[in-house]
Design a protein around this motif. Structure first.
Motif, PDB file in Angstrom:
ATOM      1  N   VAL A   1       0.854  -1.182   0.000  1.00 26.05           N
ATOM      2  CA  VAL A   1       0.000   0.000   0.000  1.00 26.05           C
ATOM      3  C   VAL A   1       0.894   1.238   0.000  1.00 26.05           C
ATOM      4  CG1 VAL A   1      -1.897  -1.159   1.178  1.00 26.05           C
ATOM      5  CG2 VAL A   1      -0.211   0.088   2.528  1.00 26.05           C
ATOM      6  N   SER A   2       0.422   2.303  -0.628  1.00 26.74           N
ATOM      7  CA  SER A   2       1.270   3.490  -0.799  1.00 26.74           C
ATOM      8  C   SER A   2       1.132   4.507   0.323  1.00 26.74           C
ATOM      9  CB  SER A   2       0.914   4.209  -2.102  1.00 26.74           C
ATOM     10  OG  SER A   2       0.706   3.306  -3.133  1.00 26.74           O
ATOM     11  N   SER A   3      -0.008   4.562   0.950  1.00 25.01           N
ATOM     12  CA  SER A   3      -0.202   5.629   1.940  1.00 25.01           C
ATOM     13  C   SER A   3       0.519   5.310   3.231  1.00 25.01           C
ATOM     14  CB  SER A   3      -1.697   5.825   2.214  1.00 25.01           C
ATOM     15  OG  SER A   3      -2.215   4.712   2.916  1.00 25.01           O
TER      16      SER A   3
ATOM     17  N   LYS B   1       0.013   1.985   5.666  1.00 28.92           N
ATOM     18  CA  LYS B   1       1.147   1.155   6.128  1.00 28.92           C
ATOM     19  C   LYS B   1       1.136   1.010   7.639  1.00 28.92           C
ATOM     20  CE  LYS B   1       4.164   2.461   2.304  1.00 28.92           C
ATOM     21  NZ  LYS B   1       5.026   3.540   1.865  1.00 28.92           N
ATOM     22  N   ASN B   2       0.943   2.161   8.317  1.00 24.71           N
ATOM     23  CA  ASN B   2       0.944   2.129   9.782  1.00 24.71           C
ATOM     24  C   ASN B   2      -0.132   1.207  10.329  1.00 24.71           C
ATOM     25  OD1 ASN B   2       3.013   3.929   9.738  1.00 24.71           O
ATOM     26  ND2 ASN B   2       1.728   5.736  10.171  1.00 24.71           N
ATOM     27  N   ARG B   3      -1.306   1.312   9.735  1.00 21.23           N
ATOM     28  CA  ARG B   3      -2.416   0.480  10.226  1.00 21.23           C
ATOM     29  C   ARG B   3      -2.107  -0.997  10.000  1.00 21.23           C
ATOM     30  NH1 ARG B   3      -5.723   3.315  13.595  1.00 21.23           N
ATOM     31  NH2 ARG B   3      -7.512   1.948  13.182  1.00 21.23           N
TER      32      ARG B   3
ATOM     33  N   TRP C   1      -2.509  19.702   3.174  1.00 21.17           N
ATOM     34  CA  TRP C   1      -2.649  18.975   1.926  1.00 21.17           C
ATOM     35  C   TRP C   1      -2.004  17.602   2.030  1.00 21.17           C
ATOM     36  CZ3 TRP C   1      -4.724  17.249  -2.126  1.00 21.17           C
ATOM     37  CH2 TRP C   1      -3.985  16.586  -3.126  1.00 21.17           C
ATOM     38  N   GLU C   2      -0.873  17.519   2.697  1.00 20.59           N
ATOM     39  CA  GLU C   2      -0.152  16.246   2.779  1.00 20.59           C
ATOM     40  C   GLU C   2      -0.978  15.182   3.508  1.00 20.59           C
ATOM     41  OE1 GLU C   2       1.219  19.269   3.257  1.00 20.59           O
ATOM     42  OE2 GLU C   2       2.216  19.181   1.291  1.00 20.59           O
ATOM     43  N   ILE C   3      -1.568  15.601   4.622  1.00 22.68           N
ATOM     44  CA  ILE C   3      -2.401  14.640   5.366  1.00 22.68           C
ATOM     45  C   ILE C   3      -3.596  14.216   4.511  1.00 22.68           C
ATOM     46  CG2 ILE C   3      -4.017  14.457   7.318  1.00 22.68           C
ATOM     47  CD1 ILE C   3      -1.994  16.217   8.902  1.00 22.68           C
ATOM     48  N   PHE C   4      -4.188  15.211   3.838  1.00 23.81           N
ATOM     49  CA  PHE C   4      -5.363  14.916   3.022  1.00 23.81           C
ATOM     50  C   PHE C   4      -4.992  13.991   1.862  1.00 23.81           C
ATOM     51  CE2 PHE C   4      -8.564  15.832  -0.255  1.00 23.81           C
ATOM     52  CZ  PHE C   4      -9.700  15.558   0.469  1.00 23.81           C
ATOM     53  N   ARG C   5      -3.871  14.297   1.223  1.00 28.45           N
ATOM     54  CA  ARG C   5      -3.429  13.493   0.083  1.00 28.45           C
ATOM     55  C   ARG C   5      -3.192  12.042   0.496  1.00 28.45           C
ATOM     56  NH1 ARG C   5       1.202  11.639  -1.928  1.00 28.45           N
ATOM     57  NH2 ARG C   5       1.332  11.415  -4.201  1.00 28.45           N
ATOM     58  N   ASP C   6      -2.553  11.864   1.636  1.00 28.52           N
ATOM     59  CA  ASP C   6      -2.295  10.510   2.136  1.00 28.52           C
ATOM     60  C   ASP C   6      -3.613   9.767   2.390  1.00 28.52           C
ATOM     61  OD1 ASP C   6       0.068   8.808   3.007  1.00 28.52           O
ATOM     62  OD2 ASP C   6      -1.223   8.631   4.788  1.00 28.52           O
ATOM     63  N   THR C   7      -4.605  10.526   2.841  1.00 28.49           N
ATOM     64  CA  THR C   7      -5.911   9.924   3.107  1.00 28.49           C
ATOM     65  C   THR C   7      -6.586   9.488   1.804  1.00 28.49           C
ATOM     66  OG1 THR C   7      -6.098  11.365   5.025  1.00 28.49           O
ATOM     67  CG2 THR C   7      -8.126  10.309   4.270  1.00 28.49           C
ATOM     68  N   LEU C   8      -6.473  10.346   0.789  1.00 23.14           N
ATOM     69  CA  LEU C   8      -7.050   9.984  -0.511  1.00 23.14           C
ATOM     70  C   LEU C   8      -6.446   8.691  -1.030  1.00 23.14           C
ATOM     71  CD1 LEU C   8      -7.234  13.336  -2.559  1.00 23.14           C
ATOM     72  CD2 LEU C   8      -9.029  12.230  -1.223  1.00 23.14           C
ATOM     73  N   ILE C   9      -5.123   8.598  -0.932  1.00 27.58           N
ATOM     74  CA  ILE C   9      -4.442   7.410  -1.465  1.00 27.58           C
ATOM     75  C   ILE C   9      -4.780   6.175  -0.633  1.00 27.58           C
ATOM     76  CG2 ILE C   9      -2.173   6.384  -1.876  1.00 27.58           C
ATOM     77  CD1 ILE C   9      -1.246   9.262  -2.642  1.00 27.58           C
ATOM     78  N   GLU C  10      -4.818   6.389   0.671  1.00 28.94           N
ATOM     79  CA  GLU C  10      -5.197   5.280   1.571  1.00 28.94           C
ATOM     80  C   GLU C  10      -6.548   4.698   1.145  1.00 28.94           C
ATOM     81  OE1 GLU C  10      -6.200   6.802   5.430  1.00 28.94           O
ATOM     82  OE2 GLU C  10      -7.359   4.989   5.879  1.00 28.94           O
ATOM     83  N   GLN C  11      -7.519   5.597   0.937  1.00 32.39           N
ATOM     84  CA  GLN C  11      -8.869   5.138   0.612  1.00 32.39           C
ATOM     85  C   GLN C  11      -8.956   4.650  -0.833  1.00 32.39           C
ATOM     86  OE1 GLN C  11     -12.081   7.628   1.861  1.00 32.39           O
ATOM     87  NE2 GLN C  11     -11.153   8.149   3.827  1.00 32.39           N
TER      88      GLN C  11
ATOM     89  N   GLU D   1      -6.763   3.086  -2.458  1.00 37.36           N
ATOM     90  CA  GLU D   1      -6.201   1.738  -2.590  1.00 37.36           C
ATOM     91  C   GLU D   1      -7.059   0.686  -1.899  1.00 37.36           C
ATOM     92  OE1 GLU D   1      -1.966   1.974  -1.817  1.00 37.36           O
ATOM     93  OE2 GLU D   1      -1.685   3.181  -3.649  1.00 37.36           O
ATOM     94  N   GLN D   2      -7.972   1.141  -1.063  1.00 35.60           N
ATOM     95  CA  GLN D   2      -8.935   0.184  -0.506  1.00 35.60           C
ATOM     96  C   GLN D   2     -10.063  -0.091  -1.496  1.00 35.60           C
ATOM     97  OE1 GLN D   2      -9.728   2.290   3.309  1.00 35.60           O
ATOM     98  NE2 GLN D   2      -9.157   0.334   4.251  1.00 35.60           N
TER      99      GLN D   2
END
Lengths: 628, 628
Positions: free
Chosen positions: B107-109, B113-115, B307-317, B319-320
């Protein structure tokens, strides 16, 4: 359902009114606004609101909101209710004073006499006493339309003006300002309803005041496109279920939730006695479909109906005090074959009875040929016509067809005839109509019937949701109310499936109060948005108790809230269950507002524009958004 | 609500799907229509009907009715459901075949990864396995819009064409004839939906297929004004209530009642894991509002969002497998002060968050400035925009104001930009709007956003009925659906009061299915009236079982019927509880029809006319009706 048959007392005692109907809603109290004479005392409901706690620490008072109240003296804790006595005859003196009526020596109808003299019915009769009926003196017309045309403002008219205004005159100009002007499609609702306006609308035939001189218990109300949209609830026993006690309870239950009129559609046993109990206890107009009872008198054989039996039924009911009669005089012989190719034929009970009679006799509908005779009876007691739409569509497929519109044209013809006789008229409408054909119904009715009030059942906007027909029809009801319909006949979730219970009646009425209010809002009724605004302000300020109080169903609102957050403390908490304590959009908005206020809106705007200017180049170089 | 924390098994085992969701409705069966390749198997629901018993003693067959089916494999008794395995990945092969995506090594986000590496979450993770995500190869755009514009008809498009047609092609011409043509306000729905039509509508931007390449379990569906109106249901836990198991159950429950898409609006704990469970078990598109989760990551402090936190969230979701994202990029800094004088400020959660951020930083909304970056992510996974209406009105008073329409214009601008990037877009709308202002919303959206699909919440048509907001809003939903809205976001009876339970979800969805269907009927959708006609015919013929089967909620219809007449024999009886055995308008109508048929309609007409001629003189001399 058996009815007690041993002594006189049990029936009255068996009527157990729900405690909900005998108490005001929380934070509400019944007030009476007095008119030009002390016996014009118009009931309204005043909703008390709590203070707003400003972020400055100060508090701001929220004025109470006054709303229309159809619940009668039942919700006045200072009145002792005794269903065996009936409710106070508020109109009795007004009728006597007019001097154009006389008390009859006895009831006039043969059927009424027989029932009165039948010892087996002792225990079913209204417990107090059957009042001797009143009738117009020979040569007199006692309709509100007749008075209106003579320029007389009756106490009923003044009562209605006060009632419709809902103390609008006590509000500040600012309360009235924040509202949408609406689109009324030609209705013209004045800012303040005056008694003269009521008179003029009745005289024009654009509104009716259903008010039989024998229904002295009535709290007068009006039905017309330039007044608040009204809601009717149906009750009535059938051959398979229900008792007298249940019907009285249903009536009181219906007006508690906001029914403006009630139709007693009983077709089972003891229709006559049931009606007497209902009328003596009803502050709202009672409507009936007399052909139902007439049919009972000929054992359900439509072809055996005669004008004489029907006439006797009209007089029987007129002398009890029924305020409006559904008369299916528009089901003309020539129109019956137009229904043969329909998907669902004739679904109106009255329409089907008359169609069967017409075909059996090869004769024109006797309600049509005797329409002049019927008008004479209406004049003598002031009963309003509700011209039945016996050929209304029973399905989406049959909407707006030749049979329906042929009948509507005849209803227009009958309206004009009744008006010539100074008889009040409203006109019934469908039924089942897809969204895009609803306006055609309303427009055609306004045209054909020259703005006589329209009174529709729904219409249902789809047929595929049995169990939810309060909703399929509530959609259509809101729309036709907006377009100009004056009264909406409710539909319950049990429509097409079974007889409604108390829960269903409440659901049906509240749904229709929503439809009526949504219509009032969209028409731009001057007082309609005040309640919405009060609710929205309470919602924004997290005044939970006020949100419950201002709702159409305060009890359910509270119950639903408490399901998720039962604690008392949650009712003052600045968050709701949807978002939780750490995150709430309304709280954030308040922060935004405080911010804007601190800085001054102008400052914020400048800041914004400066910010934008700084950002402008960045945007274009970044190419975040390309054009503009 | 605590979540089990001892072993891996309990969570999966604790998910108890309601048996209602695991069985077809009575007299219904799931059928699959195969497309051009064997792995295009489109689920539909076939409703078996009983025969009509004609008065001649003969019987007539009623063809089964085929309807759209959103309930997934859950209602297919031949499929064994195991929520720990998820449902079959019907799209997997199509995505692989296109050859423009690649499986990522991990996973990219950062958050994902942490989860994944947090041992404390072992027991909460989707039980089967977290699939390694897929992403577009560098330089590729994998959206359905991109394919459509290149002229490619994807299996998804073909699947949708079959699905939308509901086997219309198997019907007789006569079945299709008996319908109203409707008023579509400029929509153009073809008689038969072809795969090419689906492609063309997607290419035009007038419809979207929300279909993330990582949501292989998806049964493709389409949202656009020239297709059936769709319904979205919201689920999601909050900080105060609900667990993962409950959310999965809610999703399955929602699609059983007809939800076409489901939004997971979780704001509580374990949002990431909850979403994984939902996606792996969902045959319908899943939408989210990523800013909710981003806000959780900064402990609810809007001003700390980056933006960085938001972007990571977009990628996290992404990829799900989330299919559409609500992005509040239209809440521009300059518009925020426009809301300060509102009665209810900003009620959209996303809108409030972004407004707070803008004011705190005196900067333009980072979703707006980073819109191009967001588009890049959307392209790489085929996620559709649902452009959020962060400034939607929260009350009747605030409807159609400057803030709302300013944002809508920006949403139009963003739509055109996303289209340039071949990213699919729909646009969110209000909210709270009185009847007469609804059409302006729709018309303005069509104009500003060039017919990109509109997706509205209600709108509520009055604010005074908490506890009944499914109805206040169902009215508005039906109307805006008719005017051209492509998807309706449901509202439950608990709106504004608390979190919906199963009963509320069912009420809300069925209400919205009614609104959507009423809209389809009014637009003249070729297949819409077939079900209404079948219901009406069953009703006219007293085929009770068929009435239950054809309804949107067969279980409730039967339950309501049985409350009054529980006996099995009553279900074939030629009367219903409203009228009783001796008197029924439908029975009388049948008599009328039989009569007309026996005589021949022409004969009846002649008889009628003769009768009228004979009567004519009598009428005038009697003066029953004076003029004509």
């Amino acid at each position: 359902m058996s009815v007690p048959s041993q002594t006189i007392a049990p029936l009255g005692e068996s009527i157990q009114l729900d405690t909900t109907t005998l108490t005001p809603f929380p934070n509400s109290r019944k007030i009476y606004v007095e008119g030009s004479r002390p016996d014009i005392r118009v009931p309204l409901r005043e909703i008390q609101l709590s203070d707003t706690h400003l972020s400055t620490g100060q508090t701001e008072t929220n004025s109470p909101i006054t709303v229309y109240d159809s619940s009668g003296v039942y919700s006045d804790p200072s009145v002792t209710i005794d269903v065996c006595q009936g409710i106070p005859p508020v109109r009795a003196q007004w009728i006597i004073e007019r001097g154009d009526t006389e008390v009859l020596p006895q009831v006039s109808s043969n059927y009424g006499k027989n029932r009165l003299n039948d010892p087996r019915l002792e225990n079913l009769r209204f417990a107090h006493q059957i009042r001797t009926p009143r009738k117009a003196k020979a040569g007199h017309n006692v309709t509100q339309l007749h008075y209106a045309r003579k320029g007389i403002i009756t106490p009923e008219m003044e009562y209605i003006a006060i009632r419709e205004n809902q103390r609008l005159e006590t509000l500040r100009e600012t309360d009235l300002k924040n509202r949408h002007t609406g689109e009324s499609f030609g209705a013209s609702i004045p800012k303040i309803i005056t008694p003269e306006f009521v008179r003029a609308e009745v005289a024009r035939g654009r509104a009716i005041i259903p008010a039989n001189i024998n229904h002295t218990e009535l709290e007068p109300m009006i039905i017309g496109r330039n007044f608040l949209v009204k809601v009717n609830a149906n009750i009535g026993n059938s051959a398979t279920t229900s008792s007298i006690a249940e019907e009285v309870e249903k009536m009181v239950w219906s007006i508690r939730w906001g029914a403006d009129t009630v139709m007693d559609l009983s077709t089972g046993k003891h229709i006559h006695e049931t009606r007497e109990w209902i009328l003596r206890n009803s502050p709202v107009p009672i409507g009936t479909v007399p052909i139902y009872q007439a049919l009972e008198k000929v054992d359900g054989k439509a072809e055996e109906l005669t004008w004489e039996i029907f006439r006797d039924t009209l007089i029987e009911q007129a002398e009890q005090g029924v305020d409006y009669f559904t008369i299916h005089a528009g089901v003309r012989l020539a129109y019956v074959p137009l229904t043969a190719k329909r998907l669902t034929g004739i679904v109106s009970r009255g329409g089907a009875i008359m169609a069967k009679w017409c075909l059996a006799h090869h004769q024109e509908n006797f309600l049509y040929t005797h329409f002049a005779d019927i008008c004479e009876i209406m004049q003598a007691y002031d009963i309003s016509f509700s011209l039945g739409d016996g050929l209304r569509p029973g399905s989406i497929a049959d909407a707006n067809d030749a049979a329906q519109f042929a009948e509507l044209e005849t209803l227009g013809e009958l309206t004009r005839y009744a008006w010539q006789q100074d008889v009040q008229v409203m006109v019934e409408g469908p039924g089942h109509v897809p969204l895009h054909l609803i306006k055609e119904n309303m427009d055609k009715q306004l045209k054909e019937c020259d703005e006589a009030p329209f009174y529709t059942l729904g219409p249902l906007t789809t047929d595929i949701a049995p169990g939810y027909d309060h909703i399929t029809s509530g959609i259509g009801a809101a729309m036709i109310g907006w377009y100009g319909c004056a009264m909406l006949c409710y539909v319950t979730p049990k429509e097409h499936l079974g007889l409604p219970n108390k829960h269903d009646v409440r659901e049906g009425i509240v749904t229709y109060k929503i439809a009526a209010h949504a219509a009032d809002l969209a028409k731009g009724h001057p007082s309609a948005q005040i309640r919405d605004n009060a609710m929205s302000k309470a919602r924004f300020e997290f005044r939970w108790e006020d949100q419950f109080s201002l709702g159409l169903d305060p009890l359910k609102a509270r119950e639903f809230h408490d399901e998720t957050l039962p604690k008392e403390s949650a009712k003052v908490a600045h968050f709701c269950s949807m978002c939780g304590p750490h995150f709430c959009s309304m709280k954030i908005t308040q922060d935004v507002r405080d911010y804007a206020q601190n800085k001054g809106i102008a400052d914020v705007k400048i800041a914004v524009e400066t910010g934008l200017a700084e950002k402008a180049e960045e945007f274009t170089t970044q190419g975040a958004v390309i054009y503009r």
